[in-house]
Design an enzyme around this catalytic site. Sequence first.
Site, mmCIF file in Angstrom:
data_model
loop_
_atom_site.group_PDB
_atom_site.id
_atom_site.type_symbol
_atom_site.label_atom_id
_atom_site.label_comp_id
_atom_site.label_asym_id
_atom_site.label_seq_id
_atom_site.Cartn_x
_atom_site.Cartn_y
_atom_site.Cartn_z
ATOM 1 N N CYS A 283 7.359 -0.354 -1.362
ATOM 2 C CA CYS A 283 7.839 -1.008 -0.243
ATOM 3 C C CYS A 283 9.327 -1.389 -0.035
ATOM 4 O O CYS A 283 10.023 -1.360 0.961
ATOM 5 C CB CYS A 283 6.985 -2.484 -0.164
ATOM 6 S SG CYS A 283 5.239 -2.306 0.311
ATOM 7 N N LYS A 286 11.089 1.564 1.547
ATOM 8 C CA LYS A 286 10.742 1.902 3.083
ATOM 9 C C LYS A 286 11.034 0.596 3.926
ATOM 10 O O LYS A 286 11.421 0.778 5.008
ATOM 11 C CB LYS A 286 9.277 2.037 3.154
ATOM 12 C CG LYS A 286 8.207 0.919 3.535
ATOM 13 C CD LYS A 286 6.797 1.354 3.426
ATOM 14 C CE LYS A 286 5.792 0.384 3.376
ATOM 15 N NZ LYS A 286 6.133 -0.910 4.035
HETATM 16 P P1 NAD Z 1 -2.586 1.252 0.484
HETATM 17 O O1 NAD Z 1 -1.836 2.931 0.825
HETATM 18 O O2 NAD Z 1 -2.698 1.161 -1.041
HETATM 19 O O3 NAD Z 1 -3.651 1.100 1.271
HETATM 20 C C1 NAD Z 1 -3.681 1.295 2.595
HETATM 21 C C2 NAD Z 1 -5.400 1.871 2.847
HETATM 22 O O4 NAD Z 1 -5.663 1.812 4.389
HETATM 23 C C3 NAD Z 1 -5.590 3.070 2.554
HETATM 24 O O5 NAD Z 1 -6.841 3.003 1.299
HETATM 25 C C4 NAD Z 1 -6.084 4.040 3.525
HETATM 26 O O6 NAD Z 1 -7.176 5.026 3.412
HETATM 27 C C5 NAD Z 1 -6.252 2.894 4.600
HETATM 28 N N1 NAD Z 1 -6.658 2.838 5.936
HETATM 29 C C6 NAD Z 1 -5.210 3.772 6.682
HETATM 30 N N2 NAD Z 1 -5.678 4.022 8.257
HETATM 31 C C7 NAD Z 1 -6.946 3.441 7.961
HETATM 32 C C8 NAD Z 1 -7.619 2.958 9.305
HETATM 33 N N3 NAD Z 1 -7.527 3.434 10.482
HETATM 34 N N4 NAD Z 1 -9.000 2.730 8.927
HETATM 35 C C9 NAD Z 1 -9.264 2.143 8.035
HETATM 36 N N5 NAD Z 1 -8.666 2.415 6.718
HETATM 37 C C10 NAD Z 1 -7.271 2.814 6.997
HETATM 38 O O7 NAD Z 1 -1.194 0.455 0.960
HETATM 39 P P2 NAD Z 1 -0.709 -1.244 0.401
HETATM 40 O O8 NAD Z 1 -0.139 -0.961 -0.734
HETATM 41 O O9 NAD Z 1 -1.979 -1.985 0.289
HETATM 42 O O10 NAD Z 1 -0.041 -1.697 1.681
HETATM 43 C C11 NAD Z 1 -0.468 -1.936 2.989
HETATM 44 C C12 NAD Z 1 0.533 -2.546 3.564
HETATM 45 O O11 NAD Z 1 0.936 -3.865 3.035
HETATM 46 C C13 NAD Z 1 1.933 -1.979 3.764
HETATM 47 O O12 NAD Z 1 2.394 -2.222 4.999
HETATM 48 C C14 NAD Z 1 2.776 -2.354 2.876
HETATM 49 O O13 NAD Z 1 4.139 -2.661 3.240
HETATM 50 C C15 NAD Z 1 2.227 -4.015 2.826
HETATM 51 N N6 NAD Z 1 2.456 -4.690 1.405
HETATM 52 C C16 NAD Z 1 2.350 -4.036 0.487
HETATM 53 C C17 NAD Z 1 2.584 -4.609 -0.988
HETATM 54 C C18 NAD Z 1 2.274 -3.900 -2.291
HETATM 55 O O14 NAD Z 1 2.424 -4.463 -3.376
HETATM 56 N N7 NAD Z 1 1.603 -2.999 -2.265
HETATM 57 C C19 NAD Z 1 2.888 -6.041 -1.087
HETATM 58 C C20 NAD Z 1 3.172 -6.642 0.491
HETATM 59 C C21 NAD Z 1 2.781 -5.686 1.435
HETATM 60 C C1 UGA Z 2 7.837 -6.605 -3.910
HETATM 61 C C2 UGA Z 2 8.148 -8.017 -3.679
HETATM 62 O O1 UGA Z 2 8.638 -8.653 -5.246
HETATM 63 C C3 UGA Z 2 6.966 -8.607 -3.205
HETATM 64 O O2 UGA Z 2 7.228 -10.114 -2.881
HETATM 65 C C4 UGA Z 2 6.518 -7.878 -2.191
HETATM 66 O O3 UGA Z 2 5.414 -8.457 -1.248
HETATM 67 C C5 UGA Z 2 6.132 -6.539 -2.149
HETATM 68 O O4 UGA Z 2 7.425 -5.854 -3.000
HETATM 69 C C6 UGA Z 2 5.943 -5.665 -1.105
HETATM 70 O O5 UGA Z 2 6.239 -5.895 -0.032
HETATM 71 O O6 UGA Z 2 5.304 -4.459 -1.289
HETATM 72 P P1 UGA Z 2 6.439 -5.055 -5.968
HETATM 73 O O7 UGA Z 2 7.304 -4.065 -5.378
HETATM 74 O O8 UGA Z 2 5.073 -4.860 -6.249
HETATM 75 O O9 UGA Z 2 6.852 -6.380 -5.012
HETATM 76 O O10 UGA Z 2 7.241 -5.597 -7.477
HETATM 77 P P2 UGA Z 2 8.674 -6.118 -7.813
HETATM 78 O O11 UGA Z 2 8.280 -7.016 -9.097
HETATM 79 O O12 UGA Z 2 9.240 -6.774 -6.806
HETATM 80 O O13 UGA Z 2 9.613 -5.133 -8.524
HETATM 81 C C7 UGA Z 2 9.885 -3.826 -7.470
HETATM 82 C C8 UGA Z 2 10.850 -3.021 -8.308
HETATM 83 O O14 UGA Z 2 11.962 -3.661 -8.775
HETATM 84 C C9 UGA Z 2 10.141 -2.444 -9.767
HETATM 85 O O15 UGA Z 2 10.491 -1.068 -9.975
HETATM 86 C C10 UGA Z 2 10.800 -3.538 -10.676
HETATM 87 O O16 UGA Z 2 10.959 -2.830 -11.901
HETATM 88 C C11 UGA Z 2 12.010 -3.557 -10.202
HETATM 89 N N1 UGA Z 2 12.790 -4.739 -10.637
HETATM 90 C C12 UGA Z 2 12.075 -6.063 -10.240
HETATM 91 C C13 UGA Z 2 13.869 -4.826 -11.444
HETATM 92 O O17 UGA Z 2 14.534 -3.696 -11.743
HETATM 93 N N2 UGA Z 2 14.593 -5.974 -11.737
HETATM 94 C C14 UGA Z 2 14.108 -7.139 -11.546
HETATM 95 O O18 UGA Z 2 14.825 -8.351 -11.901
HETATM 96 C C15 UGA Z 2 12.986 -7.339 -10.831
#
Ligand code: NAD
Ligand code: UGA
Length: 467
Positions: A283, A286
């Site tokens: 994330c 992106k």
């Molecule tokens: P992911 O790729 O792990 O999961 C997304 C899932 O959605 C996939 O399994 C895919 O097959 C499914 N999918 C896609 N299109 C679909 C459809 N039309 N119908 C049914 N299923 C469908 O993604 P993620 O890491 O869970 O992230 C999801 C969203 O949440 C993203 O926008 C991301 O930015 C946000 N987000 C992610 C994190 C994180 O830690 N990964 C944290 C906060 C927010």
């Molecule tokens: C991050 C945010 O922390 C979440 O709040 C958010 O929901 C999420 O992105 C998202 O939108 O996907 P995540 O990417 O899962 O979560 O993990 P982080 O703990 O934030 O670490 C991100 C990256 O930064 C890792 O590669 C980690 O090693 C690095 N990092 C983190 C550092 O190098 N130094 C730090 O002090 C903290």
Amino acid sequence: MNSIKVKRICCIGAGYVGGPTMSVIADKCPDLEVKVVDINKERIDAWNNADLSKLPIFEPGLDLIIARTRGRNLFFSTEMEKSISEADMVFISVNTPTKTKGLGAGQASDLSWVEASARQVAKYAKGHTIVIEKSTLPVRTAQAIKEILKTTNVENQEDESTKNFSVLSNPEFLAEGTAINDLEKPDRVLIGGEDPRAVKALVDIYLKWVPKEQIICTNLWSSELSKLAANAFLAQRISSINSISAFCEATGADVQEVAKAIGTDKRIGNQFLSAGPGFGGSCFKKDILNLVYLSGHFGLPEVAKYWNQVVEMNNWQQDRIYKIVLEKLFGTVNGKNIAILGFSFKANTNDTRESPAIRISCDLLEEGAILSIYDPKVSFEKISSDLNKFSINNQGIWNIAESISGALKNVDAVLILTAWDEFYGLDWNYLASLMRSPAWIFDTRSVVSRQEIHNTGINLWKLGEGS
Ligand code: NAD
Ligand code: UGA
């Protein structure tokens, strides 16, 4: 104001967010029925696996919640139509990666999956349905979702009288590796929306375990933007401390000491100040690139330039690590054996998306190094697809080790890229006997102390401290 009674929830997307988030909702609200649907059958099968060690996602504590809730009020399936049509509330939690082609390629978010989900909801929903953006989305996406729901509604004339929607934004702030704790004890829950009845219905769900003061309600656009801004601020902190890490190496300062010294100032705070090989994860990059794109779109090029620098600094940090390895190993790694400890982008997750290990490994392979990779949770298949350029035609030689000592046999150097617990307090006396002299440890996560390698004959380079 009549309240909306939510009985059934559907979540589209069974990924790193959909799976854990819905598991916690099902756990905290046993009176709700929660269905998580996905187009990826393999993933759904993995969520339904009787062996809880084979869930598609590794998150500490997740298996226990699944054991309590799955089959009770939590269900994973590919039955899109049925699950949506029965639901009072639908979360959209699908992937929103950076566009790879077309307008905005390399920066803007690809909203194909979100749009497809909205169209599915429009087609299958019955009666009033609350549609919730859980995915991280560009500001004003809710407008597009509303239009899709409205237009498809008009196309289905026979349903028009009964079918209607309220759209809310409820971004997720969990971090991988601590997802369950983050979901059970969130710093805040953010809900953006215009329909007070729909907002209240969602607030009521969170109130089952989140204190009222921690539930923030805003307008839709503030909610959407806050998620991008939060990730940008977090990533900016990492780029800031990483820039200081390079400064420390050049001057003899120690980045750990600097982080402590600045972090004790309450206004700065001591969290998120660990220098490392650069941020990975699906994330941060992106979402900042999306912010950069949107800044340009809204005529704010200076803002775009400012945030883009956070990503540039992150690229530079990864680049300079592999160059330091090269330099310390007499300018060449061609034919040399190097162990990589840790391949996931952070500890306690099996996720490798944007992991610094991928880029650094590829750069070393390109230079002719022979890599022996060990990670406690990342599978061979995952590493293989990440190093895909080097999996075809046998260019570059790498293998997976089953243990730390297995990885370190006959290596000239070991590069620590993830701070897994098991990498702390290793018996370096014994490990030194497995390595080739002069042996090097390159520690990018500060897991090795100088005392530990004292008298072992190993050279230690630490990020933000030097050698
Ligand atoms: P992911 O790729 O792990 O999961 C997304 C899932 O959605 C996939 O399994 C895919 O097959 C499914 N999918 C896609 N299109 C679909 C459809 N039309 N119908 C049914 N299923 C469908 O993604 P993620 O890491 O869970 O992230 C999801 C969203 O949440 C993203 O926008 C991301 O930015 C946000 N987000 C992610 C994190 C994180 O830690 N990964 C944290 C906060 C927010
Ligand atoms: C991050 C945010 O922390 C979440 O709040 C958010 O929901 C999420 O992105 C998202 O939108 O996907 P995540 O990417 O899962 O979560 O993990 P982080 O703990 O934030 O670490 C991100 C990256 O930064 C890792 O590669 C980690 O090693 C690095 N990092 C983190 C550092 O190098 N130094 C730090 O002090 C903290």
